[in-house]
Design a protein around this motif. Structure first.
Motif, short mmCIF file in Angstrom:
data_model
loop_
_atom_site.label_atom_id
_atom_site.label_comp_id
_atom_site.label_asym_id
_atom_site.label_seq_id
_atom_site.Cartn_x
_atom_site.Cartn_y
_atom_site.Cartn_z
N GLU A 1 0.84 -1.20 0.00
CA GLU A 1 0.00 0.00 0.00
C GLU A 1 0.87 1.25 0.00
OE1 GLU A 1 -4.14 -1.22 2.23
OE2 GLU A 1 -2.46 -0.58 3.50
N SER A 2 0.42 2.26 -0.72
CA SER A 2 1.08 3.56 -0.74
C SER A 2 0.20 4.57 -0.02
CB SER A 2 1.31 4.02 -2.17
OG SER A 2 0.05 4.26 -2.81
N LEU A 3 0.74 5.76 0.20
CA LEU A 3 -0.08 6.82 0.78
C LEU A 3 -1.25 7.13 -0.14
CD1 LEU A 3 1.22 9.90 2.70
CD2 LEU A 3 -0.75 10.09 1.20
N ASP A 4 -1.02 7.08 -1.45
CA ASP A 4 -2.12 7.28 -2.40
C ASP A 4 -3.25 6.29 -2.17
OD1 ASP A 4 -0.92 9.40 -3.69
OD2 ASP A 4 -0.27 8.24 -5.43
N ASP A 5 -2.91 5.05 -1.87
CA ASP A 5 -3.93 4.03 -1.63
C ASP A 5 -4.73 4.31 -0.37
OD1 ASP A 5 -3.10 2.50 -3.86
OD2 ASP A 5 -1.56 1.50 -2.67
N LEU A 6 -4.09 4.91 0.63
CA LEU A 6 -4.72 5.13 1.92
C LEU A 6 -5.50 6.43 2.00
CD1 LEU A 6 -1.55 4.20 4.02
CD2 LEU A 6 -3.56 2.76 3.75
N ALA A 7 -5.15 7.40 1.17
CA ALA A 7 -5.70 8.74 1.30
C ALA A 7 -7.11 8.84 0.72
CB ALA A 7 -4.79 9.73 0.58
N PRO A 8 -7.94 9.72 1.29
CA PRO A 8 -9.27 9.96 0.72
C PRO A 8 -9.17 10.63 -0.65
CG PRO A 8 -8.83 11.50 2.51
CD PRO A 8 -7.71 10.51 2.51
N GLY A 9 -10.22 10.50 -1.44
CA GLY A 9 -10.20 10.98 -2.82
C GLY A 9 -9.90 12.45 -2.95
N PHE A 10 -10.45 13.28 -2.06
CA PHE A 10 -10.22 14.72 -2.20
C PHE A 10 -8.75 15.06 -2.02
CE2 PHE A 10 -10.28 14.61 2.42
CZ PHE A 10 -9.41 15.62 2.77
N PHE A 11 -8.06 14.32 -1.15
CA PHE A 11 -6.64 14.59 -0.91
C PHE A 11 -5.81 14.17 -2.11
CE2 PHE A 11 -2.47 13.55 1.03
CZ PHE A 11 -2.17 14.79 1.55
N ARG A 12 -6.11 12.99 -2.66
CA ARG A 12 -5.40 12.55 -3.86
C ARG A 12 -5.62 13.53 -5.01
NH1 ARG A 12 -7.79 7.67 -2.46
NH2 ARG A 12 -9.15 7.78 -4.29
N GLY A 13 -6.85 14.03 -5.13
CA GLY A 13 -7.14 14.99 -6.19
C GLY A 13 -6.34 16.26 -6.04
N TRP A 14 -6.22 16.75 -4.80
CA TRP A 14 -5.43 17.95 -4.57
C TRP A 14 -3.97 17.70 -4.91
CZ3 TRP A 14 -1.36 18.68 -1.06
CH2 TRP A 14 -0.85 19.99 -1.04
N ILE A 15 -3.45 16.55 -4.51
CA ILE A 15 -2.06 16.22 -4.79
C ILE A 15 -1.81 16.21 -6.30
CG2 ILE A 15 -0.30 14.41 -4.68
CD1 ILE A 15 -0.72 15.89 -2.04
N GLU A 16 -2.70 15.56 -7.04
CA GLU A 16 -2.53 15.47 -8.49
C GLU A 16 -2.57 16.86 -9.14
OE1 GLU A 16 -1.65 13.09 -10.39
OE2 GLU A 16 -1.68 11.50 -8.89
#
Length: 215
Positions: A94-109
């Motif tokens: 698992e990566s942090l991307d796998d663990l993070a909620p969608g809104f956080f991944r979207g902000w990161i991207e």
């Protein structure tokens, strides 16, 4: 924003040994998109071996929870305890991307430029006092995107190491309470924001010292 700290009892006294991970802080000149979680795990392992640290309590805050757990898994014979402070904790693969909620991944991207995530504001980690804001924002550096996407590699040895989760934002949007619960860790709630080492250093230190002297 991110920290990984090793602590050991030396001569009856606690000694802190905080590493700076490659590409961050005063090592920001080494940053680049090729730096990932494995780089930072190797940084921490190198510190433990070079300083010959043993009976160590590893403390991981936020992203660095992944760093200290993988390092502990690699050399469990040197680690007596792990303390996770509002920290991400993945299972093998698992990566942090796998663990993070969608809104956080979207902000990161959306924020990533040339493989680097720019620093966010102090307010985003609950630091609002003007002097603390000025100090913290002067220290923030970009984060290599690969550190969030690279999966952790664990043999399972880390699960035999005693661990405590310190939850600073138990009602917040990040899944730190759920990650602690699924691992069945002891939990301590600290009623401060995410960056407790800035806003409540005394209270956090008291908790960390409990773990040092319990080891």
């Amino acid at each position: 924003m991110l920290a990984a700290r090793g602590r050991a009892v030396v001569g009856g006294r606690a000694r802190g040994t905080p590493p700076t991970l490659t590409g961050l802080g005063e090592r920001a000149h080494l940053t680049g998109p090729e730096i990932g979680l494995r780089t930072h795990v190797d940084d921490l392992l190198g510190l433990l071996r070079y300083e010959d640290l043993r009976d160590v309590v590893l403390v991981g805050h936020s992203y660095a929870g992944l760093v200290v757990r993988e390092a502990g898994d690699r050399i469990p014979e040197r680690v007596s305890r792990i303390t996770m402070v509002d920290a991400w904790a993945g299972r093998d693969g698992e990566s942090l991307d796998d663990l993070a909620p969608g809104f956080f991944r979207g902000w990161i991207e959306s924020a990533t430029v040339d493989g680097l995530i720019p620093p966010s504001s102090a307010a985003s980690v609950d630091v609002t006092e003007p002097d603390q804001v000025a100090w913290l924002e002067s220290k923030l550096t970009s984060q290599p995107r690969r550190t969030f996407s690279e999966p952790t590699r664990l043999s399972g040895a880390v699960d035999a190491i005693s661990c405590r989760a310190v939850l600073c934002t138990p009602g917040g949007p990040m899944p730190f309470p759920q990650l602690a619960e699924r691992s069945d860790w002891a939990v301590t709630v600290l009623d401060v924001g995410h960056d407790a080492m800035v806003t409540a250093p005394g209270a956090l230190t008291d908790i960390l010292l409990q773990d040092v002297y319990a080891s």
